[in-house]
Design an enzyme around this catalytic site. Structure first.
Site, PDB file in Angstrom:
ATOM      1  N   SER A  23       8.044  43.845 -15.169  1.00  0.00           N
ATOM      2  CA  SER A  23       8.081  43.951 -13.698  1.00  0.00           C
ATOM      3  C   SER A  23       6.704  43.724 -13.103  1.00  0.00           C
ATOM      4  CB  SER A  23       8.619  45.321 -13.278  1.00  0.00           C
ATOM      5  OG  SER A  23       9.976  45.447 -13.629  1.00  0.00           O
ATOM      6  N   GLY A  32      11.748  41.313 -21.304  1.00  0.00           N
ATOM      7  CA  GLY A  32      10.922  42.249 -22.050  1.00  0.00           C
ATOM      8  C   GLY A  32      11.669  43.540 -22.269  1.00  0.00           C
ATOM      9  N   ALA A  72      11.805  47.872 -22.565  1.00  0.00           N
ATOM     10  CA  ALA A  72      11.439  48.954 -21.656  1.00  0.00           C
ATOM     11  C   ALA A  72       9.930  49.145 -21.684  1.00  0.00           C
ATOM     12  CB  ALA A  72      12.155  50.237 -22.062  1.00  0.00           C
ATOM     13  N   ARG A 104       4.453  47.814  -4.919  1.00  0.00           N
ATOM     14  CA  ARG A 104       4.651  46.547  -4.208  1.00  0.00           C
ATOM     15  C   ARG A 104       3.863  46.503  -2.902  1.00  0.00           C
ATOM     16  NH1 ARG A 104      10.247  47.548  -5.509  1.00  0.00           N
ATOM     17  NH2 ARG A 104      10.633  48.099  -3.355  1.00  0.00           N
ATOM     18  N   ALA A 147      16.274  44.311  -5.184  1.00  0.00           N
ATOM     19  CA  ALA A 147      16.450  45.424  -6.117  1.00  0.00           C
ATOM     20  C   ALA A 147      17.931  45.586  -6.436  1.00  0.00           C
ATOM     21  CB  ALA A 147      15.900  46.705  -5.502  1.00  0.00           C
ATOM     22  N   HIS A 202       8.106  51.838  -8.274  1.00  0.00           N
ATOM     23  CA  HIS A 202       8.162  50.397  -7.995  1.00  0.00           C
ATOM     24  C   HIS A 202       7.796  50.127  -6.539  1.00  0.00           C
ATOM     25  CE1 HIS A 202       9.910  48.113 -11.460  1.00  0.00           C
ATOM     26  NE2 HIS A 202      10.065  49.351 -11.899  1.00  0.00           N
ATOM     27  N   ARG A 203       8.327  50.929  -5.624  1.00  0.00           N
ATOM     28  CA  ARG A 203       8.041  50.736  -4.202  1.00  0.00           C
ATOM     29  C   ARG A 203       6.559  50.902  -3.902  1.00  0.00           C
ATOM     30  NH1 ARG A 203      13.145  53.998  -1.930  1.00  0.00           N
ATOM     31  NH2 ARG A 203      14.595  52.257  -1.900  1.00  0.00           N
TER      32      ARG A 203
END
Length: 173
Positions: free
Chosen positions: A14, A7, A9, A52, A32, A48-49
């Protein structure tokens, strides 16, 4: 099962990969490939962290991706790699064409032999204007060739646009 989620941006790739990993019901290890070398990238990594689940494992590896995949793939486990294009950028920045070719070839050779579930995330860079700079054109070419080779090996390939998955190959999500 080997999955590739492509995909642009901010396309939702994600998030979709993380949802697929969660829905698998398997223990997950997040691999990562980014290197937070500036403040903006550090902020992206932090987001991102935070998104998750805390119980997911984390491995940070910017270059030796095939080695990490071989060492950690196993039945009853899910590996989520985010992302191949950052990994490719890291290899390009080494300015060592032999190392780039070795790491790319090692990745392609190991993919079909990996046990368990593997989810690979990557940026689709080939849908825009042809870049003007030599390095950028090389990057787009290498990413396109990498995506073709990886997609050929995957059982499922998804293109994510505006947060929506478009199935290109394999079973529906």
């Amino acid at each position: 099962m080997l999955n590739l989620i492509l995909g642009g941006a901010r396309s939702g790739k994600s998030r979709l990969a993380e949802q697929l990993a969660t829905n698998s019901g398997l223990p997950v290890t997040y691999i990562a490939t980014s290197q937070p070398l500036d403040g903006e990238m550090s902020e992206r990594v932090l987001l991102h962290r935070q998104r998750r689940p805390a119980e997911w494992g984390l491995i940070e590896e910017p270059v030796a991706l095939a080695s990490v995949l071989r060492a950690h793939a196993r039945e009853g486990h899910c590996l989520l790699v985010d992302c191949l294009t950052l990994w490719l950028t890291n290899l390009l920045m080494l300015e060592n064409d032999q190392r780039l070719a070795e790491e790319r070839d090692a990745l392609l050779e190991c993919l079909e032999q990996l046990p368990g579930m593997v989810i690979l995330v990557s940026n689709e860079t080939g849908l825009g204007v042809v870049p003007m700079g030599e390095l950028t054109r090389r990057y787009v070419d290498l990413a396109g060739w990498l995506h073709q080779a990886v997609a050929q090996r995957c059982q499922r390939v998804v293109l994510t646009v505006a947060g929506l998955p478009l199935m290109l190959k394999g079973p529906a999500l």
